[in-house]
Design a protein around this motif. Structure first.
Motif, mmCIF file in Angstrom:
data_model
loop_
_atom_site.group_PDB
_atom_site.id
_atom_site.type_symbol
_atom_site.label_atom_id
_atom_site.label_comp_id
_atom_site.label_asym_id
_atom_site.label_seq_id
_atom_site.Cartn_x
_atom_site.Cartn_y
_atom_site.Cartn_z
ATOM 1 N N ALA A 1 0.841 -1.365 -0.138
ATOM 2 C CA ALA A 1 0.066 0.029 0.159
ATOM 3 C C ALA A 1 0.921 1.280 0.036
ATOM 4 O O ALA A 1 0.588 2.142 -0.575
ATOM 5 C CB ALA A 1 -0.873 0.048 1.087
ATOM 6 N N ASP B 1 1.999 1.630 -3.721
ATOM 7 C CA ASP B 1 1.077 2.153 -4.677
ATOM 8 C C ASP B 1 0.719 3.525 -4.172
ATOM 9 O O ASP B 1 -0.439 4.019 -4.820
ATOM 10 C CB ASP B 1 -0.382 1.170 -4.299
ATOM 11 C CG ASP B 1 0.092 -0.151 -4.930
ATOM 12 O OD1 ASP B 1 0.960 -0.339 -5.722
ATOM 13 O OD2 ASP B 1 -0.570 -1.085 -4.387
ATOM 14 N N GLU C 1 -0.811 4.906 -1.193
ATOM 15 C CA GLU C 1 -2.258 4.873 -0.505
ATOM 16 C C GLU C 1 -2.194 5.601 0.770
ATOM 17 O O GLU C 1 -3.175 5.830 1.373
ATOM 18 C CB GLU C 1 -2.730 3.359 -0.306
ATOM 19 C CG GLU C 1 -3.024 2.739 -1.635
ATOM 20 C CD GLU C 1 -3.457 1.425 -1.369
ATOM 21 O OE1 GLU C 1 -3.858 1.172 -0.153
ATOM 22 O OE2 GLU C 1 -3.811 0.487 -2.505
#
Length: 572
Positions: A237, A240, A242
């Protein structure tokens, strides 16, 4: 100067010429011996204008001797000094110590790892000078690896990548490979995943203050015992994008009770919202800290020896935890102290120099007042002179001082013999001539190289002199390359006397330029611009050519503008 003093000057000049020639196994030159000669004989200083002429004749005779004859003569004049030179010859020829355990490696591999936030200042030259010298000594390998994984606090300057490579070329070194860490994010991610699977890293969402309290008290972070799958999921995450900046980090699991709190569970990756200035890296938000990125790269690039500042000792200790997890062998490490450099009013800091340029206080990175390699290059200082000065500092763990005069002295040794002479008068005063002097003066292009010929300097009706050189009434002076004049009724009257008046009497030797045919010159120096006039032949010199303005110093011809010639002052 009386005969007794002249004999002393010749004897001392011969000794110093022999010392210079024997030590460097080359011909002696006036510029190299004048400092030691005058330093050892302070009573010569009132005759400073005459000494070079006398020394030049002595040097010519010394240079006619063979190397063996020079040593034999030096042994007669200064046996103790010759013994010191011979003792130095027997010592290790290198200023730098041998690399530790060098024989244990098939190839010595090193790296220069700059932060590309701007061109190099003078202090930056030490690392490439030393690493490049070690490469040459061991026939090794070195790369330039731009450690550009901090797009926020140490934000890269897109122009700095090429600028640094140009600085490296100026110093005389060519890397075997060039890398940009910002191109290698996927490699760092892969190693982070492996480290997590080995149980060596965990994701942490503590605030900086919360973790600092835990770390300083030796207490484990509450996220430290997450299972591997959860850590991998949260790290993906991060990759990515996030999480926002400060929301999540990946920590290397070390010893939470380590005696050095700085080594306890240090951050390997963090989130940064600011996009990287390089388009190829602008989409990444999860960035490795330098200790993780550099540690991984040093292993993958098979670096055998690392040189870093003594203040970065903790880096090796942090990275050792990662190396232990992966069962890697850590490179040899050499720590050294900082180098302090004098002579500049501007702080030796890339960010400070950049601010001064942005504020208009400096014209650019090559402003003569800037303590940068680009400035030294534009001033005509050879990269070799800088390298020799930096390697001469050795690799002491103590902070060391480097005087710019050392760089200047090394550069003078490189350029003095090949650089022709010219006249340049700073802020000159015009004085008329009388007594029918010659129409043209013919000073030599170089006092030690008659074969180069002479300059053709028109005389005209008046000349320009520097204010300090203006004679008193009825005082005689010798205009270099022209002759003897007496200052009478505000006119310099040509007397026709020969050079013996300089040798026998108290007659100053000064430089000059013709008032009517001189070239307007702006000399850019570290202390500000100096304006004046040069002999007309300066207008014909090519840009980038070096010249020695007699009694002023060396300069590099920068350009010829419509109304003036611009030169950059090198050193005296």
């Amino acid at each position: 100067m009386d005969d007794e003093l002249r004999e002393r000057v010749e004897r001392e000049a011969e000794k110093h010429a022999l010392l210079n020639a024997v030590k460097h196994e080359s011909d002696a030159d006036v510029g190299a011996i004048m400092g030691p000669l005058m330093g050892d004989n302070p009573d010569f200083r009132p005759h400073g204008d005459e000494i070079p002429g006398i020394a030049g004749g002595v040097i010519g005779r010394v240079n006619d001797l063979s190397n063996e004859e020079k040593r034999e003569r030096l042994e007669e004049l200064a046996p103790e000094e010759l013994a010191e030179i011979e003792a130095e010859d027997e010592e290790d020829e290198h200023d730098l110590p041998d690399l530790s355990n060098a024989d244990d490696h098939d190839e010595i591999r090193m790296r220069v790892a700059p932060n590309p936030n701007g061109p190099w200042h003078v202090g930056h030259a030490r690392m490439p000078a030393v690493i490049g010298s070690y490469k040459d000594r061991y026939d090794g390998w070195f790369c330039v690896r731009f450690d550009d994984t901090d797009p926020e606090t140490k934000r890269p300057d897109l122009e700095a990548y090429d600028a640094i490579l140009e600085d490296l070329d100026y110093l005389g070194f060519e890397p075997d490979a060039i890398y940009r860490a910002s191109n290698r994010l996927e490699t760092y991610y892969e190693h982070a995943r492996e480290l997590i699977e080995l149980g060596g890293a965990y994701t942490c969402s503590c605030s900086g203050e919360e973790f600092s309290e835990l770390k300083n008290s030796g207490e484990p972070c509450p996220h430290r015992d997450k299972d591997v799958d959860t850590v991998l999921e949260e790290f993906e995450a991060m990759v990515d994008g996030e999480y926002e900046s400060g929301e999540m980090v990946l920590r290397v699991k070390t010893d939470i009770e380590h005696k050095n709190p700085a080594l306890r569970d240090w951050v390997a990756f963090r989130m940064i919202d600011t996009p990287h200035p390089r388009e190829e890296a602008s989409d990444y938000r999860c960035w490795p800290m330098l200790d993780f990125q550099s540690g991984v790269d040093d292993h993958l690039l098979e670096v055998t020896h690392i040189i870093r500042g003594i203040d970065l000792q903790d880096s090796a200790k942090r990275q050792q935890f990662v190396y232990d997890y992966f069962d890697w062998e850590y490179p040899e490490v050499l720590h050294w102290g900082h180098v302090q450099i004098d002579a500049y009013d501007v702080k030796m800091s890339t960010s400070t120099i950049a601010e001064l340029i942005e504020e208009g206080e400096l014209d650019g990175w090559d402003d003569p007042r800037a303590p940068t390699l680009k400035s030294l290059r534009r001033r005509g200082i050879r990269g070799e002179a800088i390298v020799e000065s930096m390697t001469g500092l050795g690799t002491s763990t103590s902070d060391v001082d480097l005087a710019m005069s050392t760089i200047y002295a090394n550069n003078r040794d490189l350029i003095d013999e090949e650089t022709d002479r010219r006249f340049f008068v700073r802020e000159g005063t015009q004085v008329p001539l009388g007594g029918s002097p010659p129409d043209e003066a013919n000073p030599p292009l170089h006092p030690n190289h008659e074969e180069r010929g002479v300059r053709e300097v028109p005389v005209g009706a008046s000349v320009m002199l520097e204010e300090d050189d203006l004679p008193q009434r009825e005082e005689r002076i010798w205009l270099k390359g022209l002759g003897c004049f007496q200052f009478t009724r505000d006119v310099l009257q040509y007397t026709g006397e020969d050079i013996d008046v300089v040798r026998e009497g108290d007659v100053d030797v000064v430089h000059w330029v013709p008032a009517d045919e001189s070239v307007a010159v702006r000399m850019r120096t570290p202390d500000g611009d100096v304006r004046g006039h040069a002999e007309p032949g300066v207008a014909d010199l090519d840009a980038d050519e070096l010249v020695q303005f007699e009694r002023v110093g060396f300069s590099r011809i920068d350009r010829h503008d419509e109304d003036e010639t611009v030169v950059y002052y090198t050193h005296d």
